[in-house]
Write a protein that holds these residues in place. Structure first.
Motif, mmCIF file in Angstrom:
data_model
loop_
_atom_site.group_PDB
_atom_site.id
_atom_site.type_symbol
_atom_site.label_atom_id
_atom_site.label_comp_id
_atom_site.label_asym_id
_atom_site.label_seq_id
_atom_site.Cartn_x
_atom_site.Cartn_y
_atom_site.Cartn_z
ATOM 1 N N MET A 162 0.736 -1.046 -0.176
ATOM 2 C CA MET A 162 0.009 0.066 -0.068
ATOM 3 C C MET A 162 0.890 1.351 -0.001
ATOM 4 S SD MET A 162 -2.968 0.895 -0.563
ATOM 5 C CE MET A 162 -4.050 -0.673 -0.235
ATOM 6 N N TYR A 218 -7.109 6.983 -1.223
ATOM 7 C CA TYR A 218 -7.407 5.644 -0.668
ATOM 8 C C TYR A 218 -6.499 5.143 -0.329
ATOM 9 C CZ TYR A 218 -7.890 0.557 -1.593
ATOM 10 O OH TYR A 218 -7.931 -0.739 -1.374
ATOM 11 N N SER A 242 -5.913 3.501 3.603
ATOM 12 C CA SER A 242 -5.648 2.379 3.906
ATOM 13 C C SER A 242 -4.533 1.903 4.940
ATOM 14 C CB SER A 242 -5.247 1.309 2.748
ATOM 15 O OG SER A 242 -6.480 1.462 1.912
#
Ligand code: HEM
Length: 119
Positions: free
Chosen positions: A1, A47, A51
């Motif tokens: 991520m 996003y 996350s």
């Protein structure tokens, strides 16, 4: 991520340079389209940042500050693009972009526990 996060803001900044190039060349249509693509990358930044944030067990003040600084970078990117494409003075937003971006890098790479360069 973390890789997605970094890729997303690198791409957004590259697209900002394209928007500015198109605007200055008088190609308003290409600038507008590039600006819309750039906005999609804001969503990817949000996003991926969201996350990363969600994977925190203990939320400290530092990560809150990091998120606010990240939002500030996005606001500055957007405002530079808008001001330049309208032919208005953009220097105060350029300064904010540089300051917020440097802060985000220092906080993100230097002080944050997740990501590719764990502090
Ligand atoms: C263009 C704007 C942004 C820049 C330049 C930026 C920069 C960075 C950098 C350099 C890192 C460290 C990555 C790593 O070590 O691998 C990071 C991590 C992070 N960012 Fe951003 N960021 C931005 C926007 C955001 C936004 C909008 C949010 C909130 C939704 C956010 C939330 C986070 C979180 C939670 C982390 C993880 C911190 C950790 O490693 O513990 N960022 N960011």
């Amino acid at each position: 991520m973390a890789h997605l996060h970094i890729t997303a803001w690198v791409v957004a900044l590259a697209l900002l340079m394209l928007v500015l190039t198109f605007s200055r060349a008088g190609n308003a249509k290409a600038a507008k389209i590039t600006q819309m693509v750039m906005r999609l990358f804001y969503l990817v930044i949000l996003y991926s940042g969201g996350s990363l944030f969600a994977s925190y067990a203990n939320i400290g003040v530092l990560v809150i500050v990091k998120m606010l600084v990240g939002l500030w970078v996005i606001a500055a990117i957007e405002m530079v693009a808008i001001k330049v494409s309208k032919g208005q003075p953009a220097s105060s937003w350029w300064i904010q972009l540089v300051v917020s971006f440097v802060l985000a890098l220092i906080l993100g790479f230097g002080f944050m526990p997740l990501g590719i360069l764990p502090a």
